[in-house]
Design a protein around this motif. Sequence first.
Motif, PDB file in Angstrom:
ATOM      1  N   GLN A  84       0.818  -1.217   0.000  1.00 51.09           N
ATOM      2  CA  GLN A  84       0.000   0.000   0.000  1.00 51.09           C
ATOM      3  C   GLN A  84       0.851   1.265   0.000  1.00 51.09           C
ATOM      4  N   GLU A  85       1.988   1.220   0.688  1.00 51.65           N
ATOM      5  CA  GLU A  85       2.783   2.425   0.905  1.00 51.65           C
ATOM      6  C   GLU A  85       3.919   2.635  -0.095  1.00 51.65           C
ATOM      7  N   GLU A  86       4.460   1.546  -0.625  1.00 54.89           N
ATOM      8  CA  GLU A  86       5.678   1.652  -1.429  1.00 54.89           C
ATOM      9  C   GLU A  86       5.374   1.533  -2.916  1.00 54.89           C
ATOM     10  N   GLU A  87       5.963   2.428  -3.683  1.00 47.64           N
ATOM     11  CA  GLU A  87       5.796   2.383  -5.129  1.00 47.64           C
ATOM     12  C   GLU A  87       6.779   1.442  -5.795  1.00 47.64           C
ATOM     13  N   ARG A  88       7.893   1.172  -5.119  1.00 47.05           N
ATOM     14  CA  ARG A  88       8.871   0.258  -5.692  1.00 47.05           C
ATOM     15  C   ARG A  88       9.668  -0.413  -4.573  1.00 47.05           C
ATOM     16  N   LEU A  89      10.307  -1.514  -4.922  1.00 46.36           N
ATOM     17  CA  LEU A  89      11.194  -2.223  -4.009  1.00 46.36           C
ATOM     18  C   LEU A  89      12.318  -2.810  -4.846  1.00 46.36           C
ATOM     19  N   ASP A  90      13.514  -2.262  -4.670  1.00 42.49           N
ATOM     20  CA  ASP A  90      14.653  -2.694  -5.475  1.00 42.49           C
ATOM     21  C   ASP A  90      15.362  -3.904  -4.891  1.00 42.49           C
ATOM     22  N   VAL A  91      15.423  -3.968  -3.564  1.00 41.22           N
ATOM     23  CA  VAL A  91      16.150  -5.064  -2.908  1.00 41.22           C
ATOM     24  C   VAL A  91      15.384  -5.519  -1.674  1.00 41.22           C
ATOM     25  N   LEU A  92      15.151  -6.821  -1.579  1.00 43.68           N
ATOM     26  CA  LEU A  92      14.594  -7.444  -0.378  1.00 43.68           C
ATOM     27  C   LEU A  92      15.688  -8.302   0.237  1.00 43.68           C
ATOM     28  N   ILE A  93      16.078  -7.980   1.462  1.00 39.78           N
ATOM     29  CA  ILE A  93      17.111  -8.753   2.159  1.00 39.78           C
ATOM     30  C   ILE A  93      16.459  -9.550   3.273  1.00 39.78           C
ATOM     31  N   ASN A  94      16.393 -10.858   3.097  1.00 40.92           N
ATOM     32  CA  ASN A  94      15.848 -11.766   4.110  1.00 40.92           C
ATOM     33  C   ASN A  94      16.992 -12.180   5.023  1.00 40.92           C
ATOM     34  N   ASN A  95      17.159 -11.438   6.088  1.00 43.14           N
ATOM     35  CA  ASN A  95      18.326 -11.601   6.945  1.00 43.14           C
ATOM     36  C   ASN A  95      18.008 -12.220   8.303  1.00 43.14           C
TER      37      ASN A  95
ATOM     38  N   ASN B  14       7.208 -14.104  -1.600  1.00 44.27           N
ATOM     39  CA  ASN B  14       6.161 -14.342  -2.590  1.00 44.27           C
ATOM     40  C   ASN B  14       5.086 -13.264  -2.564  1.00 44.27           C
ATOM     41  N   LEU B  15       4.767 -12.757  -1.376  1.00 38.63           N
ATOM     42  CA  LEU B  15       3.775 -11.693  -1.282  1.00 38.63           C
ATOM     43  C   LEU B  15       4.264 -10.393  -1.915  1.00 38.63           C
ATOM     44  N   LEU B  16       5.584 -10.202  -1.953  1.00 39.05           N
ATOM     45  CA  LEU B  16       6.157  -8.976  -2.509  1.00 39.05           C
ATOM     46  C   LEU B  16       6.676  -9.144  -3.940  1.00 39.05           C
ATOM     47  N   LEU B  17       6.476 -10.311  -4.522  1.00 34.76           N
ATOM     48  CA  LEU B  17       7.036 -10.577  -5.845  1.00 34.76           C
ATOM     49  C   LEU B  17       6.499  -9.634  -6.917  1.00 34.76           C
ATOM     50  N   ASP B  18       5.218  -9.330  -6.877  1.00 34.76           N
ATOM     51  CA  ASP B  18       4.668  -8.434  -7.896  1.00 34.76           C
ATOM     52  C   ASP B  18       5.321  -7.057  -7.824  1.00 34.76           C
ATOM     53  N   LEU B  19       5.562  -6.561  -6.610  1.00 34.95           N
ATOM     54  CA  LEU B  19       6.229  -5.269  -6.458  1.00 34.95           C
ATOM     55  C   LEU B  19       7.676  -5.352  -6.925  1.00 34.95           C
ATOM     56  N   LEU B  20       8.338  -6.457  -6.638  1.00 37.73           N
ATOM     57  CA  LEU B  20       9.709  -6.650  -7.098  1.00 37.73           C
ATOM     58  C   LEU B  20       9.767  -6.708  -8.626  1.00 37.73           C
TER      59      LEU B  20
ATOM     60  N   LYS C 115       7.592  -5.335 -10.673  1.00 33.26           N
ATOM     61  CA  LYS C 115       7.286  -3.979 -11.127  1.00 33.26           C
ATOM     62  C   LYS C 115       8.524  -3.092 -11.045  1.00 33.26           C
ATOM     63  N   SER C 116       9.392  -3.352 -10.083  1.00 32.02           N
ATOM     64  CA  SER C 116      10.572  -2.518  -9.841  1.00 32.02           C
ATOM     65  C   SER C 116      11.814  -3.036 -10.564  1.00 32.02           C
ATOM     66  N   SER C 117      11.685  -4.073 -11.356  1.00 36.20           N
ATOM     67  CA  SER C 117      12.850  -4.736 -11.941  1.00 36.20           C
ATOM     68  C   SER C 117      13.682  -3.777 -12.798  1.00 36.20           C
ATOM     69  N   PRO C 118      15.027  -4.019 -12.821  1.00 38.14           N
ATOM     70  CA  PRO C 118      15.704  -5.138 -12.177  1.00 38.14           C
ATOM     71  C   PRO C 118      15.757  -4.988 -10.661  1.00 38.14           C
ATOM     72  N   SER C 119      15.394  -6.070  -9.988  1.00 38.96           N
ATOM     73  CA  SER C 119      15.355  -6.074  -8.524  1.00 38.96           C
ATOM     74  C   SER C 119      15.944  -7.383  -8.024  1.00 38.96           C
ATOM     75  N   ARG C 120      16.160  -7.444  -6.709  1.00 40.54           N
ATOM     76  CA  ARG C 120      16.882  -8.593  -6.154  1.00 40.54           C
ATOM     77  C   ARG C 120      16.291  -9.069  -4.835  1.00 40.54           C
ATOM     78  N   VAL C 121      16.449 -10.370  -4.598  1.00 44.34           N
ATOM     79  CA  VAL C 121      16.159 -10.972  -3.298  1.00 44.34           C
ATOM     80  C   VAL C 121      17.471 -11.549  -2.781  1.00 44.34           C
ATOM     81  N   VAL C 122      17.859 -11.148  -1.599  1.00 42.45           N
ATOM     82  CA  VAL C 122      19.097 -11.627  -0.992  1.00 42.45           C
ATOM     83  C   VAL C 122      18.741 -12.396   0.274  1.00 42.45           C
ATOM     84  N   ASN C 123      19.055 -13.685   0.296  1.00 39.03           N
ATOM     85  CA  ASN C 123      18.755 -14.540   1.443  1.00 39.03           C
ATOM     86  C   ASN C 123      20.041 -14.844   2.200  1.00 39.03           C
ATOM     87  N   VAL C 124      20.095 -14.453   3.461  1.00 40.70           N
ATOM     88  CA  VAL C 124      21.287 -14.692   4.269  1.00 40.70           C
ATOM     89  C   VAL C 124      21.207 -16.093   4.867  1.00 40.70           C
ATOM     90  N   THR C 125      22.151 -16.940   4.468  1.00 41.62           N
ATOM     91  CA  THR C 125      22.205 -18.311   4.954  1.00 41.62           C
ATOM     92  C   THR C 125      23.365 -18.428   5.941  1.00 41.62           C
TER      93      THR C 125
END
Length: 285
Positions: free
Chosen positions: A75-86, A124-130, A132-142
């Motif tokens: 609702q609040e964000e127009e774009r999301l360039d990077v999602l860091i799952n930390n 997955n819930l944010l994939l459409d926003l990602l 829309k903002s492409s090129p975008s990234r998901v970074v998973n900290v293992t």
Amino acid sequence: MDSLTVGGNSGIGKGAAIHLARRGARVILACRNAQKAQEAITEITSCTGNQNIVFRKLDLLSFKSVREFADRILQEEERLDVLINNAGIPDTNTHDEDRTPFPSEDGYSQSFQVNHFSHFLLTNLLLDLLKKSSPSRVVNVTSRLNTAPTKLDFTVGDGNVRYPKLTHYTKGKLANVLFTKELAKRMEGTGVTSYSVDPGIIFSNIWEKQITKWKVHAMSLIFWLLFCDELSGSETTVYCAVEEGLQSGLVYFDCRPSRHVNSLIENDELREELWNVSLEVTDLK
């Protein structure tokens, strides 16, 4: 650049937030504890001069909280360039004396829900926003512990905890790299790429909690001398968030593809089974 760091109020997540803030990024800290988040924001703005740091409440032990958080972001964000799952938690304090895992409010092992299921749901819930903002990234900290000898047993079980074999920290960290690889495969051609980060051995708040549990406070000095600090340990996370030309789906360590990766990452059937179980657990269609 707009970035969202899950668990950004401490540890590697805060280190990554500081690096990104220094680059002028708008940083959203997704945290459970509002007071700690505000303290982190004060520190980040003080050392970077970046005032564009915000807090949004997120509790990964609750799928309801994940959905409410994602709804607010959409609702609040127009774009999301990077999602860091930390964010992550160890097995400490998540089992009773007979090693039965304490369930989350959703009925799953706390450690596996935080370390994998909730990150899977949020992504997955944010994939459409990602997209829309492409090129975008998901970074998973293992963790390097993704290479530990282990397996994922998808037995449903009939006790208080569903999927009772999905419990240990090492299994959650293995799930991180499997998820990253499968996400990269499914996102081909969308402009969304994904990367796993092995940060190395970091003296983070996870170790501090272990030391407190062990009541061996002298170990703090030993750990501090031998382990990387959180700011240095977050460099590969930031590298995967901003560097051009990286190969999607890989595990990165020390700002290069890691040589230490669980061979199960190449198991197509296992990755697909984990994906399907995660869809069922999080009630995604």
